[in-house]
Design an enzyme around this catalytic site. Structure first.
Site, PDB file in Angstrom:
ATOM      1  N   GLY A  54       0.844  -1.189   0.000  1.00 18.21           N
ATOM      2  CA  GLY A  54       0.000   0.000   0.000  1.00 18.21           C
ATOM      3  C   GLY A  54       0.874   1.232   0.000  1.00 18.21           C
ATOM      4  O   GLY A  54       2.054   1.151   0.343  1.00 18.21           O
TER       5      GLY A  54
ATOM      6  N   GLN B  13       3.345   9.855   1.343  1.00 16.70           N
ATOM      7  CA  GLN B  13       4.634   9.143   1.417  1.00 16.70           C
ATOM      8  C   GLN B  13       5.554   9.504   0.255  1.00 16.70           C
ATOM      9  O   GLN B  13       6.758   9.227   0.311  1.00 16.70           O
ATOM     10  CB  GLN B  13       4.420   7.626   1.483  1.00 16.70           C
ATOM     11  CG  GLN B  13       3.748   7.191   2.794  1.00 16.70           C
ATOM     12  CD  GLN B  13       3.555   5.693   2.857  1.00 16.70           C
ATOM     13  OE1 GLN B  13       2.559   5.172   2.358  1.00 16.70           O
ATOM     14  NE2 GLN B  13       4.501   4.996   3.445  1.00 16.70           N
TER      15      GLN B  13
ATOM     16  N   CYS C  63       6.066  -0.293   7.492  1.00 18.65           N
ATOM     17  CA  CYS C  63       5.720   0.909   6.723  1.00 18.65           C
ATOM     18  C   CYS C  63       6.934   1.337   5.913  1.00 18.65           C
ATOM     19  O   CYS C  63       8.051   1.374   6.425  1.00 18.65           O
ATOM     20  CB  CYS C  63       5.310   2.039   7.666  1.00 18.65           C
ATOM     21  SG  CYS C  63       4.828   3.549   6.809  1.00 18.65           S
ATOM     22  N   LEU C  64       6.707   1.672   4.653  1.00 23.66           N
ATOM     23  CA  LEU C  64       7.805   2.082   3.780  1.00 23.66           C
ATOM     24  C   LEU C  64       8.448   3.389   4.261  1.00 23.66           C
ATOM     25  O   LEU C  64       9.584   3.674   3.907  1.00 23.66           O
ATOM     26  CB  LEU C  64       7.312   2.226   2.336  1.00 23.66           C
ATOM     27  CG  LEU C  64       6.856   0.906   1.687  1.00 23.66           C
ATOM     28  CD1 LEU C  64       6.185   1.170   0.347  1.00 23.66           C
ATOM     29  CD2 LEU C  64       8.026  -0.057   1.521  1.00 23.66           C
TER      30      LEU C  64
ATOM     31  N   HIS D 261      -4.258   1.360   7.979  1.00 18.94           N
ATOM     32  CA  HIS D 261      -2.880   1.867   8.018  1.00 18.94           C
ATOM     33  C   HIS D 261      -2.740   3.071   7.064  1.00 18.94           C
ATOM     34  O   HIS D 261      -2.165   4.097   7.427  1.00 18.94           O
ATOM     35  CB  HIS D 261      -1.923   0.729   7.631  1.00 18.94           C
ATOM     36  CG  HIS D 261      -0.480   1.117   7.470  1.00 18.94           C
ATOM     37  ND1 HIS D 261       0.509   0.649   8.299  1.00 18.94           N
ATOM     38  CD2 HIS D 261       0.146   1.909   6.550  1.00 18.94           C
ATOM     39  CE1 HIS D 261       1.677   1.160   7.899  1.00 18.94           C
ATOM     40  NE2 HIS D 261       1.482   1.919   6.840  1.00 18.94           N
ATOM     41  N   GLU D 262      -3.305   2.940   5.858  1.00 21.60           N
ATOM     42  CA  GLU D 262      -3.205   4.022   4.868  1.00 21.60           C
ATOM     43  C   GLU D 262      -4.044   5.230   5.262  1.00 21.60           C
ATOM     44  O   GLU D 262      -3.623   6.376   5.083  1.00 21.60           O
ATOM     45  CB  GLU D 262      -3.625   3.530   3.476  1.00 21.60           C
ATOM     46  CG  GLU D 262      -2.846   2.339   2.920  1.00 21.60           C
ATOM     47  CD  GLU D 262      -1.347   2.486   2.985  1.00 21.60           C
ATOM     48  OE1 GLU D 262      -0.843   3.619   3.052  1.00 21.60           O
ATOM     49  OE2 GLU D 262      -0.662   1.445   2.994  1.00 21.60           O
TER      50      GLU D 262
HETATM   51  O1  GNR Z   1       4.071  -2.632   2.497  1.00 17.83           O
HETATM   52  C1  GNR Z   1       3.450  -2.498   3.540  1.00 17.83           C
HETATM   53  N1  GNR Z   1       3.154  -3.581   4.290  1.00 17.83           N
HETATM   54  C2  GNR Z   1       2.273  -3.566   5.361  1.00 17.83           C
HETATM   55  C3  GNR Z   1       2.262  -4.659   6.213  1.00 17.83           C
HETATM   56  C4  GNR Z   1       1.408  -4.695   7.285  1.00 17.83           C
HETATM   57  C5  GNR Z   1       0.550  -3.655   7.508  1.00 17.83           C
HETATM   58  C6  GNR Z   1       0.557  -2.551   6.692  1.00 17.83           C
HETATM   59  C7  GNR Z   1       1.416  -2.499   5.622  1.00 17.83           C
HETATM   60  S1  GNR Z   1       1.408  -1.136   4.561  1.00 17.83           S
HETATM   61  C8  GNR Z   1       3.066  -1.144   4.008  1.00 17.83           C
HETATM   62  C9  GNR Z   1       3.298  -0.068   2.959  1.00 17.83           C
HETATM   63  C10 GNR Z   1       3.095   1.299   3.576  1.00 17.83           C
HETATM   64  O2  GNR Z   1       3.897   1.851   4.254  1.00 17.83           O
HETATM   65  N2  GNR Z   1       1.935   1.845   3.367  1.00 17.83           N
HETATM   66  O3  GNR Z   1       1.650   3.041   3.906  1.00 17.83           O
HETATM   67 NI    NI Z   2       2.803   3.131   5.752  1.00 12.90          NI
END
Ligand code: GNR
Ligand code: NI
Length: 174
Positions: free
Chosen positions: A47, A52, A94-95, A136-137
């Site tokens: 995601g 970001q 999270c990236l 999360h997003e």
């Molecule tokens: O790549 C992602 N993996 C993930 C794993 C568990 C819960 C949420 C995520 S989202 C993350 C990519 C990201 O930072 N999205 O904002």
């Molecule tokens: Ni994230």
């Protein structure tokens, strides 16, 4: 399409509240979503929120597919509504906080309303990993990171780890 730079903590832009897309889903917004998708696949991640890549708009891309087949999803101006009081922990990453993983507890099911890639209004129920990821997003759109759900100590450790990794990378590049 182009791969954009993903910003990481402690960049203050990640704390911004993103603004709704006004005037519907234009070609400009679609170009942003195309870049975000390419950036997400390249990372790789499941995601990505526009903030970001430094764009404070309420736009999310996602692909939960584990195999080669692609299943991109696009969310413009999403609204979410929890559908249950049941919550479950999930090990999130999270990236924007690379190489940090920890459990976050969230509602297991929610309803999502948004505009899709074509600008149509759509509504669906999210469960399992889809529910985890969309929440999360959505947090990103409000300037919240998954580490904000952890203790202060864990959050500080996470930020320190990312800073240290960045310093090391810059030193090695020099
Ligand atoms: O790549 C992602 N993996 C993930 C794993 C568990 C819960 C949420 C995520 S989202 C993350 C990519 C990201 O930072 N999205 O904002
Ligand atoms: Ni994230």
């Amino acid at each position: 399409m182009a791969i954009r730079e993903i910003i990481t903590v402690p960049d203050a832009r990640l704390k911004q509240v993103s603004k709704p897309v006004e005037g519907g889903v234009t070609d400009e917004i679609r170009a942003l979503m195309d870049d975000m998708l390419e950036t997400m696949y390249d990372a790789p991640g499941i995601g990505l929120a526009a903030i970001q890549v430094g764009v404070p708009l309420r736009v999310i891309v996602m692909d939960l597919q584990e195999n080669e087949e692609k299943n991109p999803r696009f969310f413009v101006n999403p609204e979410i509504l929890p559908l249950t009081e049941d919550t479950a922990p999930y090990e999130e990453g999270c990236l924007s906080v690379p190489d940090v993983f920890d459990e976050v507890e969230r509602p297991t099911e929610c309803r999502v309303r948004c505009l899709d890639y074509d600008g149509n209004e759509v509504e669906e129920v999210a469960k399992d990993l889809f529910a985890v990821c969309i929440q999360h997003e959505m947090d990103h759109l409000e300037g919240t990171l998954f580490i904000d759900h952890l203790s202060r100590l864990k959050r500080q450790r996470a930020v320190d780890k990312v800073k240290k990794a960045k310093r090391l990378k810059e030193k090695n590049a020099a």
